[in-house]
Motif scaffolding. Structure first.
Motif, PDB file in Angstrom:
ATOM      1  N   GLU A 179       0.826  -1.206   0.000  1.00 30.32           N
ATOM      2  CA  GLU A 179       0.000   0.000   0.000  1.00 30.32           C
ATOM      3  C   GLU A 179       0.863   1.259   0.000  1.00 30.32           C
ATOM      4  OE1 GLU A 179      -0.764  -2.773   1.957  1.00 30.32           O
ATOM      5  OE2 GLU A 179      -2.301  -3.262   0.465  1.00 30.32           O
ATOM      6  N   GLU A 180       1.982   1.221   0.730  1.00 28.26           N
ATOM      7  CA  GLU A 180       2.868   2.383   0.758  1.00 28.26           C
ATOM      8  C   GLU A 180       3.457   2.653  -0.633  1.00 28.26           C
ATOM      9  OE1 GLU A 180       5.752   1.612   3.791  1.00 28.26           O
ATOM     10  OE2 GLU A 180       4.207   1.277   5.306  1.00 28.26           O
ATOM     11  N   GLY A 181       3.813   1.580  -1.331  1.00 24.15           N
ATOM     12  CA  GLY A 181       4.340   1.755  -2.678  1.00 24.15           C
ATOM     13  C   GLY A 181       3.306   2.356  -3.615  1.00 24.15           C
ATOM     14  N   VAL A 182       2.094   1.832  -3.586  1.00 22.76           N
ATOM     15  CA  VAL A 182       1.043   2.373  -4.453  1.00 22.76           C
ATOM     16  C   VAL A 182       0.769   3.830  -4.104  1.00 22.76           C
ATOM     17  CG1 VAL A 182      -1.387   2.162  -5.108  1.00 22.76           C
ATOM     18  CG2 VAL A 182       0.018   0.110  -4.867  1.00 22.76           C
ATOM     19  N   ALA A 183       0.783   4.169  -2.815  1.00 27.17           N
ATOM     20  CA  ALA A 183       0.564   5.559  -2.407  1.00 27.17           C
ATOM     21  C   ALA A 183       1.672   6.465  -2.949  1.00 27.17           C
ATOM     22  CB  ALA A 183       0.497   5.649  -0.884  1.00 27.17           C
ATOM     23  N   GLN A 184       2.919   5.971  -2.954  1.00 31.15           N
ATOM     24  CA  GLN A 184       4.016   6.768  -3.520  1.00 31.15           C
ATOM     25  C   GLN A 184       3.809   6.993  -5.007  1.00 31.15           C
ATOM     26  OE1 GLN A 184       7.890   5.165  -2.686  1.00 31.15           O
ATOM     27  NE2 GLN A 184       7.894   5.867  -0.564  1.00 31.15           N
ATOM     28  N   TRP A 185       3.425   5.952  -5.736  1.00 30.56           N
ATOM     29  CA  TRP A 185       3.171   6.131  -7.167  1.00 30.56           C
ATOM     30  C   TRP A 185       2.031   7.123  -7.394  1.00 30.56           C
ATOM     31  CZ3 TRP A 185       4.826   0.656  -6.946  1.00 30.56           C
ATOM     32  CH2 TRP A 185       5.980   0.409  -7.709  1.00 30.56           C
ATOM     33  N   LYS A 186       1.016   7.075  -6.569  1.00 29.39           N
ATOM     34  CA  LYS A 186      -0.103   8.005  -6.731  1.00 29.39           C
ATOM     35  C   LYS A 186       0.354   9.447  -6.544  1.00 29.39           C
ATOM     36  CE  LYS A 186      -3.816   4.811  -5.436  1.00 29.39           C
ATOM     37  NZ  LYS A 186      -4.808   4.418  -4.395  1.00 29.39           N
ATOM     38  N   ARG A 187       1.290   9.679  -5.628  1.00 30.57           N
ATOM     39  CA  ARG A 187       1.757  11.048  -5.379  1.00 30.57           C
ATOM     40  C   ARG A 187       2.559  11.606  -6.548  1.00 30.57           C
ATOM     41  NH1 ARG A 187       2.365   9.043  -0.014  1.00 30.57           N
ATOM     42  NH2 ARG A 187       4.592   8.609  -0.280  1.00 30.57           N
ATOM     43  N   THR A 188       3.240  10.759  -7.290  1.00 26.02           N
ATOM     44  CA  THR A 188       4.065  11.243  -8.413  1.00 26.02           C
ATOM     45  C   THR A 188       3.404  11.031  -9.767  1.00 26.02           C
ATOM     46  OG1 THR A 188       5.245   9.127  -8.581  1.00 26.02           O
ATOM     47  CG2 THR A 188       6.183  10.792  -7.118  1.00 26.02           C
ATOM     48  N   TYR A 189       2.199  10.498  -9.775  1.00 25.59           N
ATOM     49  CA  TYR A 189       1.501  10.175 -11.027  1.00 25.59           C
ATOM     50  C   TYR A 189       1.144  11.454 -11.786  1.00 25.59           C
ATOM     51  CZ  TYR A 189      -2.214   8.476 -14.127  1.00 25.59           C
ATOM     52  OH  TYR A 189      -3.004   8.188 -15.218  1.00 25.59           O
ATOM     53  N   ASP A 190       1.369  11.449 -13.087  1.00 27.58           N
ATOM     54  CA  ASP A 190       1.007  12.555 -13.968  1.00 27.58           C
ATOM     55  C   ASP A 190      -0.384  12.273 -14.538  1.00 27.58           C
ATOM     56  OD1 ASP A 190       0.681  14.390 -16.044  1.00 27.58           O
ATOM     57  OD2 ASP A 190       2.787  14.324 -16.642  1.00 27.58           O
ATOM     58  N   GLU A 191      -1.397  12.914 -13.972  1.00 30.04           N
ATOM     59  CA  GLU A 191      -2.776  12.635 -14.384  1.00 30.04           C
ATOM     60  C   GLU A 191      -3.063  13.083 -15.808  1.00 30.04           C
ATOM     61  OE1 GLU A 191      -5.570  14.155 -11.602  1.00 30.04           O
ATOM     62  OE2 GLU A 191      -4.856  12.912  -9.940  1.00 30.04           O
ATOM     63  N   THR A 192      -2.309  14.042 -16.303  1.00 29.98           N
ATOM     64  CA  THR A 192      -2.544  14.543 -17.655  1.00 29.98           C
ATOM     65  C   THR A 192      -1.966  13.620 -18.715  1.00 29.98           C
ATOM     66  OG1 THR A 192      -2.489  16.815 -16.818  1.00 29.98           O
ATOM     67  CG2 THR A 192      -2.228  16.510 -19.203  1.00 29.98           C
ATOM     68  N   TYR A 193      -0.737  13.197 -18.509  1.00 31.01           N
ATOM     69  CA  TYR A 193      -0.033  12.456 -19.554  1.00 31.01           C
ATOM     70  C   TYR A 193       0.323  11.017 -19.176  1.00 31.01           C
ATOM     71  CZ  TYR A 193       0.580  17.067 -21.658  1.00 31.01           C
ATOM     72  OH  TYR A 193       0.369  18.305 -22.209  1.00 31.01           O
ATOM     73  N   GLY A 194      -0.026  10.597 -17.972  1.00 28.63           N
ATOM     74  CA  GLY A 194       0.403   9.280 -17.549  1.00 28.63           C
ATOM     75  C   GLY A 194       1.872   9.288 -17.158  1.00 28.63           C
TER      76      GLY A 194
END
Length: 644
Positions: A179-194
């Motif tokens: 869950e911590e890993g997925v949360a980290q990816w969510k924080r750096t995710y680019d919602e516009t371009y992936g």
């Protein structure tokens, strides 16, 4: 003029064999020369398809004044980082420690005892734009070596202390790391371009593979959405070659629009795995299409008649990066005709203004997906492009990278049903076992059918991954047996008593220290891949040996991954396989019935056992082939068809 690189097999080293620099390959002769003559070592690490390596070679290593400085005051050593990942790993760590970043070409200065004391990447021949020139740097280090060697080499001693620090205490992994890993990816995710973070953006197929698997097993739509958005954007962007297929190494911008154009075997293999997984979860045909087109590119441009695949394709043609891929509208019109050419240009963003130095890199960033609309046009454009220019390819065979592709082709066979992919995966292993293998050991590299060099951890780990995937695709016991042989060799030759696995085997020539990679980069590390292999073996065989080895490896990696889980996606895949048991399937074949010729209709990560005869625990029902399926901690009634 030639130097000591003449006679080497590495295409990268051979590119420098006629430099006026008196290059040596890494080895006893060069290291002894540095000690006897009391000279610092100038170490240059790169690979044959690296654009900035070409630039530095052209600007500096063909310059007579720079060659004079190097030949008089240094012992110059060239290393192909793909042939020697151990040297690359050690000195890339030094470059990152000294400068905060790394990349290729990697430029270092060492003492004759191999201790690094200064590092960087690309240096122009003379100072410009805030960059120190190589001429000035060589003169400064020559003088400091003679006048104040103690101060010059102090950073090296600090680096050595850093390398020899005690590792953190081992601990059993907690599922919260997922869950911590997925949360980290969510924080750096680019919602516009992936994708994740800012430019430059790397595709990181193994990170996407984890997010897909996590989203599937944990029913997390956000994880699936991040992976799917990124996979579609990668396909839409110019990082994907819409004419020839396959992916370039990374994007220079947020949108995956303009790539760094070299193509690497490992990137394409890892992305094929992610696209196959995405198709298996969603059934969306685009994902299978991208995987098959990528395989088609590899078959056309990176395969050898022997069954193996070469390592990389260059970014440059005719001395210009990306020129091979760039098009003008009039070129497309000349090939396709006015009507089809105009429509193609509009769809793929090929304009008069261009998007790359006045030319255009085809992309679908602003267009609907065309489906099969231009399928008949692509071969003509591909033939035109091939006739217009050609790309250098690094034709050495790397065992580890071929192992990854063996796994990817096995997965593609399972999701497509096309036997060409199964046969290609088998062909890779036939080549590797014949040319690279000897009584359970592997050589890292070969060229023209001749193997060279000891195998490294990643060679064993990636080939074991490929063999396990081929076993799961065919359920032929020999592949499982050979995967176990490679993993036993790892336990014997690479184990560090303090935890984990070294990058080099016991019989390797000694370096400054024996390197050990743990985190995943553009490639998975051998340590994380071994964790996943050992988990899979423990499930497939139910043998205590593999269970104990898996638990030890997970305990070693757990505290390392805890500080930054997104740097360990393959470890997280292994942890997920531990945390959420895979579907277990036992198939009892009816008397005289042969296994099916097409792939078994099972999930990609299912644990499957084939019984040719019934047992007390697994009897036949009505003398027909019988399926016993257990998932989600419960077992279904036995049946005569797999309950897909």
């Amino acid at each position: 003029m030639s130097n000591h690189l003449r006679g080497q097999t590495s295409p990268y080293l051979l590119q420098h064999a006629d430099n006026p620099v008196d290059w040596y390959p890494w080895g006893r002769e060069a290291l002894q020369k540095a000690k006897i003559e009391d000279k610092p070592i100038f170490l240059s690490i790169g690979y044959s398809t690296c654009h900035w390596c070409h630039v530095m070679a052209r600007e500096s290593f063909e310059d007579l004044e720079i060659a004079r400085l190097l030949n008089e005051s240094f012992v110059s050593i060239k290393v192909d980082r793909e042939e020697r990942p151990d040297i690359d790993s050690l000195y890339m760590a030094a470059c990152q420690a000294f400068t905060g970043s790394g990349g290729w070409p990697t430029t270092l200065f060492l003492t004759p005892e191999q201790l690094p004391f200064f590092a960087g990447t690309y240096f122009p021949p003379t100072s410009r734009g805030g960059l120190t020139g190589l001429r000035q740097l060589l003169s400064a280090i020559r003088d400091a070596w003679a006048q104040d060697r103690e101060a010059l080499t102090a950073p090296g001693r600090q680096f050595l202390q850093l390398l020899t620090q005690r590792p953190p205490e081992q601990s059993s992994p907690t599922r919260s790391l997922l869950e911590e890993g997925v949360a980290q990816w969510k924080r750096t995710y680019d919602e516009t371009y992936g994708g994740f973070g800012a430019a430059p953006k790397f595709p990181m197929g193994h990170s996407l593979l984890f997010l897909l698997t996590y989203g599937e097993k944990k029913a997390d739509p956000a994880a699936l959405a991040m992976a799917e958005k990124t996979l579609e954007q990668l396909y839409r962007g110019g990082i994907y070659d819409h004419i020839g297929g396959g992916f370039c190494r990374y994007s220079t911008d947020r949108a995956f629009h303009i790539p760094h154009f070299e193509k690497m075997l490992y990137d394409n293999a890892l992305l094929m795995l992610a696209y196959c997984k995405a198709y298996a979860i969603t059934g969306r045909t685009l994902y299978r299409q991208v995987a098959t087109e990528t395989a088609g590119y590899l078959f056309k441009e990176m395969s050898l008649a022997s069954g193996a695949f070469v390592s990389a394709q260059d970014a440059d043609s005719d001395g210009s990066e990306g020129a091979y891929y760039a098009l003008r509208p009039e070129e497309v019109l000349a090939v396709l005709g006015e009507d089809q050419g105009t429509a193609f240009n509009a769809c793929y963003d090929i304009t008069e203004e261009g998007n790359f130095h006045g030319f255009s890199i085809p992309n679908l960033l602003h267009s609907p997906l065309p489906g099969d609309r231009f399928a008949a046009c692509i071969p003509a454009l591909y033939a035109y492009r091939l006739a217009r220019a050609s790309l250098h390819r690094d034709d050495k065979v790397l065992a580890g990278w071929n192992g990854l592709l063996m796994g990817a082709l096995s997965w593609l066979y399972r999701v497509s049903g096309q036997t060409i992919y199964r046969d290609a995966a088998r062909g890779i292993w036939t080549y590797l076992s014949r040319v690279h293998g000897s009584q359970g050991t592997l050589s890292a590299t070969s060229r023209d059918g001749l193997a060279r060099g000891i195998g490294f951890l990643e060679d064993y780990a990636f080939c074991a991954f490929g063999l396990l995937s081929l076993y799961e695709a065919t359920l032929e016991p020999s592949y499982l047996s050979q995967a176990q042989t490679l993993c036993r060799q790892v336990l014997t030759d690479f184990t560090d008593p303090s935890g984990g696995f070294f990058l080099t085997p016991q019989n390797a020539d000694p370096l400054l220290i024996r390197p050990k990679d743990t985190a995943d980069g553009a490639l998975p590390s051998g340590n994380t891949m071994m964790a996943w292999n050992l988990i899979r073996l423990s499930h497939l065989t139910r043998e205590d040996t593999w269970q104990r080895a898996a638990e030890a490896q997970m305990a070693f990696l757990s505290p390392l991954a805890a500080s930054y889980p997104t740097a360990y996606p393959v470890f997280l895949l292994a942890l997920l396989a531990q945390a959420v048991p895979a579907e277990e399937i036992t198939v009892v074949l009816a008397p005289g019935e042969a296994p099916p010729r097409q792939p078994w209709p099972f999930p990609l990560d299912a644990v499957v056992t084939i019984l040719e005869q019934p047992t007390d625990a697994y009897p036949l029902l009505g003398e027909q082939t019988t399926y016993y399926v257990c998932k989600n901690h419960s077992c279904l009634p036995p049946c005569h068809q797999y309950p897909s």
